[in-house]
Each structure stands twice: as structure tokens, then as C-alpha cells.
Design a protein around this motif. Structure first.
Motif, mmCIF file in Angstrom:
data_model
loop_
_atom_site.group_PDB
_atom_site.id
_atom_site.type_symbol
_atom_site.label_atom_id
_atom_site.label_comp_id
_atom_site.label_asym_id
_atom_site.label_seq_id
_atom_site.Cartn_x
_atom_site.Cartn_y
_atom_site.Cartn_z
ATOM 1 N N UNK A 245 0.835 -1.196 0.000
ATOM 2 C CA UNK A 245 0.000 0.000 0.000
ATOM 3 C C UNK A 245 0.871 1.246 0.000
ATOM 4 N N UNK A 247 3.697 1.712 -1.513
ATOM 5 C CA UNK A 247 4.123 2.011 -2.881
ATOM 6 C C UNK A 247 2.984 2.658 -3.664
ATOM 7 N N UNK A 248 1.778 2.093 -3.552
ATOM 8 C CA UNK A 248 0.660 2.628 -4.332
ATOM 9 C C UNK A 248 0.264 4.024 -3.849
ATOM 10 N N UNK A 249 0.316 4.245 -2.533
ATOM 11 C CA UNK A 249 -0.028 5.576 -2.027
ATOM 12 C C UNK A 249 0.985 6.600 -2.517
ATOM 13 N N UNK A 251 2.622 6.517 -5.263
ATOM 14 C CA UNK A 251 2.306 6.817 -6.659
ATOM 15 C C UNK A 251 1.076 7.729 -6.738
#
Ligand code: HEM
Lengths: 260, 556
Positions: A245, A247-249, A251
Motif C-alpha cells: 500500500x 508504494x501505491x499511495x 504513486x
């Protein structure tokens, strides 16, 4: 599956069970005699040297004649296997009274350990240090070892041998550093909260199968990539909430900032 | 070539006359989406769901939902010759003998964890910004239900491979079902087609997992998105943003391009994780055998809170109470507690609206500080949940930090009641503090940290006014008056109907808004600005008279 085949399965199970009991019973009678008759393996000099070492390093807790004290249990009849296990894994001599003696770098060298074992073995019959044949796993069945491991060991040491917590701050340690001899001895002597798996409950062939399986656990690469400690879904959950999460946050924030 | 294009164009035109797709598209493609990173959390959930559908279909090609016993002869040596269910056998086959099978299995499972985590974080965003308020309450209910359904779907998936961990999970769930008073045992027999474990459960779970629930989820996701479209997106307060407009980018092309890009990033991250990090090593767990269990038997994280409650709950049981055995030790933590939690979750928008009496439509989001009580309630709920999740991993925590499981259990038993209220109080005070700070910013500007000593010895701190953008954000706060308790009788002396409920409502409403810091009115701000002006003018005068240099901060 039809109901008749279920019944047939049950019947075969019973037969297998009975056969197993008979075989282990006979096997046990043969095996125990070899395991406990091994005091003769040691020379008198070894026993004397062991006694000396014992009185210097162990007697404060186990008593001058290994009879036990308030600081440590009696060692009469625990056998050479127990001493070899405890001292070769560095558990003994215990540094300070604690919940459980942890594995650490051994204090004594191999000869001294053999002498200590000789001395304790001379005090009363107990399981001997397993021989090289005992540890020879060439004929052992790996898959059977896996079944035995999951039935007898995984509930404390975890499915991959990475250890687990027991009640009141005690724990079953990771098996990743144990040598085959120490594994065998652990089963024979049941250190601390670990049950004893004597040759009646777990015949030598089955012990060897377990050794083979633990060795596989220690050496085989993980087919799925990073194993995250092989501790089950908890570390997977931690991973998704942090790395995944995270990494995705990062981005998302980046994209959000990019356009504004 | 061009004739072909012409032909296609004509055909489209003709089709469009009948079904006005292009005008529909034109309207909708111009729909505006505001931009903020926190608006992309739901997208992570959506994309994970798509990944789940795609990889799930791949898995169905080889997976065998059968509990028939077979002997393993695949290429994973440590299991060769071991009897196991066909389900486990096929999951091993996927992992070791199907091209890309293990990768797809790991993508599927990582995506499941992503799906749940993203939904939860998305929910936090909705909650703390008040996006669930009218007219979006129903979409909150859909979202909350999807978390619940996703949880069941995840559990079903986790159980399909029929490995040791799956089996232990199913065993526990069977116990939970049995703990339901009176009907529990019947329910268990109904669901399992007889005694646990039987041979029916895995096939049934399979239908549930690949057909029923994905269908329900797909429909829910669709409805969820349609409603977002219909209501238009909410936005954070800021310059030019009101309750009646939406400031942002058109759906097409800006938003679609960004969303499409983000899909590939989510997909890429999931694939990378699946390629390099193991998840659910079913081969290492071995087949499910009822007399085996491993240390560290845990569910996936999203079910951890139920497990945590179960592990912490005291071993209470009543035999023969009203003619039945009551396993309070399972019933309360695994049925009642989650049931109440879900009920509160789904009904929150309605509860809050009842308490605040706020029936207006909201398209401008709350800043969490401005809804101090709501924010504190959310923090409290997360604390409660978090403690249970941690206790669900109590053996791993004990092992990692050299703690005692027994102490952790007691810590949980006490902490689950003590910490949430403390967090509530602390969060609320923190929010109110921020509200006060906002008020000061509006009234007096920002403390510059520069201290000026006036000639007569007085020290003053120079305040600089805040920017118009900042002002717009703070000014967006709308204060609502708490509901008053009605008089016991109306002017004609007739008793107010439902007086007791109304009094309660007034009490709750007052508690909810309690110490809310009122946003200063524009008149107050103006007055403060004048005052500030006068003060500055006065300071300049004083400095001037004393012949001292005048700092530029005062003259700007
Ligand atoms: C929200 C949606 C879904 C969630 C949360 C989810 C979750 C899971 C999980 C956690 C597993 C265990 C995987 C493992 O480690 O082996 C699983 C297995 C499986 N899922 Fe799903 N899934 C979802 C949708 C689907 C769909 C749509 C399909 C098929 C159309 C599907 C087919 C399967 C199959 C066949 C398995 C068993 C294969 C195996 O375990 O190797 N899933 N699912």
C-alpha cells in the motif's frame, strides 16, 4: 466417495494402526537396549575429566553430584544425549536464571562436551548420543518426514520450522540452526517444554524421516520468492500494509501532485 | 480507404440517431473530476478487483473443487506419495506444473489483500471527510457491504486450496457457526451437507467464490460507480470550490488517461510483488489433516480482528441455559462483536444525521478537524479494531518481541476497553485545538516569529495575514447548531410526543457539537483586520516618533 469405500477406508485404517502398534512395540524392545547400553562407550578418563568440568561449571546449579538444587534439576538419568544437546547448543551452562535457556555459541569444545556427557551418563542410564548411523537419512522418506513433522512438531515449531510462541513467554525456537544430531537429541530428551519423543512413540526410522524433512526446510530455496520469515499470513498482512500500500499511495500522491 | 471511413461514419451516425450514444458520451465525458491523491484509493480497490477477476478465471481452468482423496504425484518432491484432496492436489498442480501458475496464484492472493486494504483505506477517506453525508449515504452502505462481502469472498478463496491453514480456518468457522444458539448445529449441517467436514463444503465454497460473490460484487461495484457518476464527485474546500460546483478535470481525456495509467501501476506493483514475494505457500503447509496444526495459524489480515477477539475472550460457557449449551467464548467475539461492528458501520451516516439534524446535501468535504467528534469516533474505532488485529497475531508478536502470550491476552482484554476512549478524547482535543488555531489564523494572521521591541519597551510579535487560498479553505467550515430539547408541552399544554427520544437526541447532539469552535463571521474577521490595521499604524507611529527604523514587515 461412496459410503462403502468410506467404511473400507476405516477398516484399513484400523489394520494399519494395529500393525503399526505391533511393529513399534517390537522395534522399541530392540532399540531401547542399544540406546541405553552405551555408557560403555566412554573411557574412565573421560568420565573423570567430565566430573571435574562438571564441578567447575555446572555444580552451582545442578549440585556437586548432579543431584539437583533449587537452581537446576537433577541430571541423574537424563543421559549423554541431554548433555550433548544442552551444551552443544550453548544452552548450558545457563548464563542467568531465565524463562528458558536460549541457544548460543557453546562454551565447551567437542572433547569437553563428550567428557561432560560421559560423566552424566555414568550416573544412571539414559538416552545416548545418537550415532552416525542413527543420523543417516539416505533411505528416509522425505514426504513421510513432512507428514510426521506436521503431526508432531509444526504445532510448536511452525510449518517451516521457524519457531513459535508458547504460553507464558516460553517459545519453541527456530530449527534453522540445529544440526541433525541436535534434532535427534531434542526428540530423545524433550528439552524444557518440548515433549519427549522416545523410540516407542517415534521409531528411529521416523526420526530420520523428520531429520530429512527439516534438512529440506533448512536448505531448499523458496519456490515463491521471498518467504517473509515463513510465519504465515501475519507477515503477509504487514507486507501489504507497508510495502504494498505504501508504494501505491506514494504513486497516488505523486500523480495527484503532478497535475496540480 | 476513405470510403470505408465514410461508411463507418455514416453507420455510426445512423446508429446514433436511434441510440443517442454520442451525446450521452459527450455529456458524460465532460463530467469533471476533482483531483486529490486520496480520491485514488477507491481506484486501487477497483483495479485490484479487476485483477482478481482476470487471474481468478485463469485459476478456474485447473482448480478442482473436490474433496475426493487422491495421491500426489506432481513435481513437488516433499509431498510425493501423500494422500490429499483433489482440491489441494490441483492447487499444487497450478503452483508447480502449470506455466505461470504460481505467479498467477500469487497475483490473485496479493490482489485480494490489496483489494481489502484499499477498500478499508478508501473507507477511512470517506469517513473522515464526511463524504458519506446526504446524498451519498446509500453509496456508503454499498461500500460497507462490499467490504463485508469481500471479507467472505476472501475467506472462501483462502479455504479453496484445502491446505493445512485453510482447513484450520474452516474448522474455526464451523465452530463459529455451531456457536450460534439454537440453530447453529442445523445451520452447520445445512452448509456442510452433513457432519463437518464432509465432502460438500469445498464444492459449495467454490460456487460461492467464483460465481455468486463475484457476481454480487460486480453488480455492487457497478452501482457504486453509477452513483458516483450521478452524484458527481465531492471535493475538498478551496478557492473557487463551493457546495454547488465541481472544480477539476474532465473525465475525458485527462482523467481517463490518469486512471488508465494508474491501473497499470497497480497491476505492475501487484505483479512485482507476486514475482518476488511468496504469499500463501500452500506446499509448505501440507494437506489439511484434522489432527495437524501449525504454529502461526492465522487468517488473512482482514479476518484477523475476529481471530484476535476470539483469542482474547475469556473461556465462558453455560451448559444447559434455556435447554441449550451457550458458547459465549465464541458467540460474543465471533458473532455478536462483528455483527454490532457491521451494523454500526452501515448505519453510521443515518446515526450521524439523526444526531446532528443536518439534512442538507453536502458536496464539499469536511476537513477532519472540523468534525471533531466524528474524527474522534473514527480514531476510536480504528484503535479498537487495531488492538484486536494485533491480538490476532499474538503468538507472532510474542515471538518477535519476546513477550508472553498470556500478558498480551490481558493487555488486549483491558486495552480494548481503555485505549479507544483515551484515543477518542485525545483526537477530539487535538481537532478542537486545530479549529482554534484556524480561528486565530483568520482573525490575527500567522505568527511570523519576529518579535519587535517598541521604543517604550513593549514587545510585540508581528503577525502576517494568511493567503486567500488558505482563507478559502478555513472559511469553508459550516457551523451547525446542536438540536435543542423540545419543551415538555407545547404552547397549548399538550405533551410533546416522543419526548424522551427527543431529549436523548438533543443530549447526543450537544455532546457531538459540544466544544466546537465557531468559525468567526466575516464581520468579525473584518473587524479584526481593521483592528490589526490600526495596531500596525499605531506601531509605525510610535517607531516614527522615536526616529527608529521601520521594519519592512510592518509596511507590507
Ligand atoms: C473480490 C474478489 C476475490 C477475492 C477477494 C479472492 C480471494 C481469493 C483468495 C485469497 C484465494 C486463495 C488463493 C491462494 O493462495 O491459493 C483465492 C483462490 C481462488 N480464487 Fe479467488 N478471489 C476473488 C475473486 C475470484 C474470481 C472472480 C474467481 C474466478 C472467476 C476466483 C477464482 C479462484 C480460484 C479458482 C481459487 C483457487 C485456486 C488456488 O487456490 O490455487 N477468485 N481467491
Amino acid at each position: 466417495m461412496t459410503s462403502t469405500s468410506v467404511r473400507r477406508n476405516k477398516a484399513t485404517g484400523l489394520v494399519v494402526l494395529l500393525a503399526g502398534l505391533v511393529i513399534t512395540g517390537v522395534g522399541y524392545a530392540a532399540v531401547t537396549s542399544t540406546a541405553e547400553a552405551s555408557v560403555a562407550m566412554y573411557s574412565q578418563t573421560q568420565i573423570d575429566q567430565g566430573k571435574q568440568l562438571f564441578q567447575q561449571g555446572c555444580a552451582t546449579c545442578h549440585g556437586l553430584a548432579a543431584q539437583g538444587s533449587s537452581e537446576g534439576p537433577s541430571l541423574i538419568g537424563v543421559g549423554a544425549a541431554a548433555v550433548n544437546f544442552q551444551v552443544a547448543t550453548g544452552r548450558m551452562p545457563m548464563a542467568q536464571p531465565a524463562n528458558q535457556a536460549p541457544r548460543k555459541v557453546p562454551v565447551y569444545n567437542d572433547d569437553q562436551i563428550a567428557a561432560l556427557a560421559a560423566y552424566v551418563a555414568s550416573l544412571g542410564p539414559g538416552p545416548a548420543v545418537p550415532s552416525d548411523e542413527d543420523l543417516n537419512t539416505t533411505d528416509a522418506n522425505l514426504a513421510e518426514g513432512g507428514v510426521l513433522f506436521r503431526t508432531n512438531c509444526a504445532q510448536c515449531h511452525n510449518f517451516a520450522g521457524h519457531g513459535g510462541a508458547l504460553s507464558n513467554g516460553k517459545y519453541a525456537p527456530s530449527l534453522m540452526n540445529a544440526t541433525p544430531r541436535q534434532m535427534y537429541e531434542a526428540m530423545l530428551t524433550g528439552p524444557q517444554n518440548m515433549p519427549v519423543f522416545n523410540d516407542k512413540t517415534l521409531p528411529p526410522a521416523e526420526k530420520r524421516a523428520i531429520l530429512k524433512y527439516i534438512n529440506e526446510l533448512q536448505t531448499a530455496p523458496s519456490p515463491g520468492g521471498l518467504a517473509l520469515g515463513s510465519l504465515g499470513p501475519v507477515t503477509e498482512g504487514i507486507f501489504i500494509w507497508t510495502a504494498g500500500l505504501g508504494a501505491l499511495l506514494a504513486v497516488a500522491v505523486w500523480i495527484g501532485a503532478k497535475v496540480r | 480507404m476513405s470510403t470505408v471511413v465514410d461508411g463507418v461514419g455514416k453507420a455510426i451516425g445512423r446508429a446514433d440517431d436511434r441510440a443517442p450514444i454520442s451525446s450521452l458520451l459527450k455529456d458524460n465525458l465532460r463530467k469533471v473530476f476533482p483531483d486529490h491523491w486520496s480520491f485514488m484509493l477507491g481506484e486501487i480497490a477497483l483495479y485490484s478487483f479487476i485483477i482478481l477477476l482476470l487471474t481468478g478465471v485463469y485459476l478456474t481452468i485447473w482448480y478442482q473443487p473436490s474433496m475426493q482423496e487422491v495421491v500426489y504425484h506432481g513435481s513437488y518432491q516433499p509431498l510425493v506419495g501423500i494422500p490429499m484432496s483433489e482440491a489441494y492436489n490441483s492447487a499444487l498442480h497450478i503452483s508447480f506444473d502449470v506455466r505461470g501458475g504460481l505467479l498467477i496464484r500469487q497475483i490473485h492472493h496479493w490482489a485480494a489483500l490489496f483489494f481489502m486494504a484499499a477498500m478499508v483505506v478508501h473507507m477511512f477517506r470517506i469517513f473522515f471527510t464526511g463524504a458519506f453525508r446526504k446524498p451519498r449515504e446509500f453509496n456508503w452502505v454499498i461500500g460497507g457491504s462490499m467490504i463485508l462481502i469481500g471479507l467472505l469472498e476472501g475467506f472462501a478463496g483462502y479455504s479453496l486450496p484445502d491446505d493445512l491453514l485453510s482447513g484450520v480456518g474452516v474448522r474455526i468457522v464451523a465452530g463459529i457457526i455451531e456457536s450460534i444458539p439454537v440453530v447453529g448445529t442445523y445451520l452447520l449441517f445445512f452448509l456442510f451437507g452433513g457432519q463437518y467436514p464432509g465432502h460438500d463444503f469445498i464444492p459449495r465454497l467454490y460456487t460461492f467464490h467464483v460465481l455468486l460473490v463475484p457476481g454480487i460484487l460486480l453488480a455492487s461495484v457497478g452501482l457504486h460507480l453509477v452513483l458516483i457518476f450521478y452524484h458527481k464527485h465531492t471535493q475538498y474546500p478551496g478557492p473557487g470550490r463551493t457546495n454547488d460546483n465541481v472544480v477539476g478535470f474532465p473525465l475525458f481525456p485527462v482523467y481517463t488517461a490518469k486512471a488508465g495509467g494508474f491501473f497499470f501501476i497497480v497491476f505492475g506493483v501487484t505483479v512485482l510483488m507476486a514475482a518476488f514475494v511468496t504469499i500463501n505457500p500452500i506446499w509448505a503447509y501440507g494437506p489439511y489433516v484434522p489432527d495437524q496444526v501449525t504454529a502461526g495459524s492465522q487468517p488473512d489480515w482482514y479476518i484477523g480482528f475476529v481471530d484476535g477477539a476470539l483469542r482474547a475472550f475469556p473461556n465462558w460457557e453455560s451448559e444447559n441455559f434455556l435447554g441449550h449449551t451457550w458458547s459465549w467464548n465464541i458467540l460474543i467475539p465471533c458473532v455478536l462483536m462483528p455483527g454490532i461492528l457491521v451494523a454500526l458501520l452501515l448505519s453510521y451516516p443515518f446515526l450521524e444525521a439523526w444526531i446532528t439534524g443536518d439534512t442538507r446535501e453536502h458536496h464539499l468535504l469536511d476537513r477532519p478537524r472540523n468534525a471533531a467528534t466524528r474524527t474522534a469516533l473514527g480514531a476510536m474505532a480504528i484503535t479498537f479494531y487495531g488492538i484486536l488485529v494485533i491480538n490476532g497475531a499474538n503468538d507472532i508478536v510474542a515471538q518477535a518481541f519476546n513477550l508472553s502470550i498470556n500478558q498480551l491476552t490481558w493487555f488486549t482484554r483491558i486495552g480494548v476497553f481503555v485505549f479507544p476512549p483515551l484515543v477518542f478524547i485525545a483526537t477530539r482535543r487535538f481537532c478542537l485545538g486545530l479549529q482554534r488555531r484556524d480561528r486565530d489564523l483568520l482573525m490575527h494572521g500567522r505568527e511570523s516569529g519576529q518579535i519587535l521591541r517598541l521604543p517604550h519597551g513593549e514587545f510585540i510579535e508581528i503577525h502576517t495575514p494568511i493567503s486567500d487560498d488558505e482563507k478559502a479553505v478555513i472559511l469553508a467550515k459550516r457551523d451547525i447548531a446542536p438540536i435543542e430539547a423540545p419543551p415538555a408541552t407545547d404552547e397549548n399544554g399538550i405533551a410533546t410526543p416522543g419526548l424522551r427520544a427527543k431529549k436523548w437526541r438533543a443530549k447526543l447532539s450537544n455532546a457531538y457539537f459540544g466544544e466546537n469552535v465557531k468559525r468567526p463571521t466575516l464581520a468579525e474577521i473584518e473587524a479584526a483586520e481593521h483592528h490589526h490595521h490600526d495596531e500596525v499604524a499605531h506601531e509605525i507611529d510610535v517607531l516614527h516618533e522615536a526616529g527608529a527604523p521601520i521594519p519592512s514587515e510592518l509596511t507590507d
